[in-house]
Design a protein around this motif. Structure first.
Motif: not given
Ligand code: ZN
Ligand code: ZN
Length: 374
Positions: A125, A128, A259, A261, A266, A268, A287-288, A312-313, A324
């Protein structure tokens, strides 16, 4: 072949002879033995000898080396060393090795510091969302006491007399291909070009000190595993006014338990029961940043991907975020009680699974065809 004569003896000058005296002696002897004017049998040999002596004694660097080491091979065992009759040859070979030697470093010139590399492990994280942190880097810096000279304050290093400050020595060797001149690091000053008589007490003459340096690092959001951050000027310090090297921070991202990447996206996996997949459901997906609800439509197959847009990122350069991707995996129950087993049998029977007609059979027929290859 006779022993090679001392160059001073050849020119008929003393060891302390000045530049002018050497030049004068050479000119006189060169005229005397020049094969165009001197028809004696040994004139050519003499002329060569004189020329060779002057090539060395007429050059400060070569002379200093000769003074220290003499002839490297005093026997000239190769009978002239395959040396051609070309009188210019000797000088040319010298020039080839002495002239324009771009690889040789002047020990007195400013020198850029080396680059440093530092590997930093960060959490998934942190990669991210970015991270700010301090790291401690041991690096070499110029000594503040002597300003890098290595000499005790108030004293000055002497120029090395063996290499005249160049830090390089030339070694002359006679080989089958002629006279070869190799450069090597001056053994007297170890290539520094200087001799320190009184050493600086802080750095003990090295001119540099090791320091632990704390550097503030800002890792940008969206950085990925293997990324390199370049911190300009944070490497080893330059010497004699040269610029510092750079510091490269290599980012290693620890794996996440849930997760995965791929670039800005992302991935999962979430498990679904057969009932959820068949009947449809609404499930919570981490989620993140938060948990979001995801609608699973009735009749969802295992391996289906659902996309959560913008979860996502953050993109490293530019705006927005990746997505994601949620892969649903239907988990076959392994511990059924009797009631559940009976219900499943009823379910199967009501779908006609044990008959020879309908959907299931056509699937097996297709499979058989595929194995037969038609
Ligand atoms: Zn030296
Ligand atoms: Zn010092």
């Amino acid at each position: 072949m006779a022993q090679k004569r001392d160059y001073y003896e050849v020119l008929g000058v003393s060891k302390g002879a000045g530049e002018d005296e050497i030049k004068k002696a050479y000119r006189k002897l060169a005229r005397q033995y020049h094969p165009d004017v001197n028809k004696a049998a040994d004139a050519e040999e003499k002329f060569k000898e004189v020329k060779e002596a002057y090539d060395v004694l007429g050059d400060d660097q070569k002379r200093a080396m000769y003074d220290q080491y003499g002839h490297v091979d005093p026997n000239q065992g190769m009978g002239g060393g395959g040396f051609s009759g070309d009188f210019g040859g000797f000088g040319d070979i010298f020039d080839m090795f002495f002239g324009g030697g771009g690889r040789t470093r002047d020990p007195n010139a400013p020198q850029r510091g080396s680059d440093l590399q530092y590997t930093m492990q960060i959490e998934f994280k942190e990669a991210v969302f970015g991270k700010e942190t301090d790291i401690t880097i041991p690096r070499t810096e110029q000594c503040d006491t002597c300003f890098g000279t290595g000499a005790k304050p108030g004293t000055k290093p002497d120029t090395c007399s063996a290499c005249h400050g160049s830090g390089q020595q030339e070694v002359v060797q006679n080989t089958a291909f002629g006279r070869m001149v190799n450069r090597r690091t001056c053994t007297v000053c170890q290539g520094k070009g200087k001799i320190i008589r009184e050493k600086c007490g802080t750095c003990h003459g090295s001119g540099t000190v090791k320091k632990q340096r704390v550097i503030h690092v800002r890792i940008p959001a969206g950085v990925d595993d293997g990324a390199q951050l370049r911190m300009s000027g944070e490497g080893e310090s330059g010497l004699r006014g040269g610029p510092n090297g750079d510091l490269y921070i290599v980012i290693r991202v620890k794996p996440h338990e849930f997760f995965e990447r791929d670039g800005d996206d992302i991935y999962c996996e979430v498990p679904l029961t057969f009932a959820q997949a068949a009947l449809g459901d609404e499930i919570e997906i981490p989620t993140l940043t938060e948990k979001v609800k995801l609608k699973i439509p009735a009749g969802t197959q295992t391996g289906t991907f659902f996309r959560l847009r913008g979860k996502g990122v953050p993109r490293l350069r530019g705006h927005g975020q990746g997505d994601q991707h949620v892969k649903v995996v239907i988990v076959t129950p392994t511990k059924l009680n009797d009631e559940q087993k009976e219900l499943l049998r009823q379910f199967a029977a009501s779908g006609g699974e044990h008959t020879n007609g309908g959907h299931e059979e056509s699937f097996f027929d297709r499979m058989k065809r595929a194995f037969r290859g038609d």
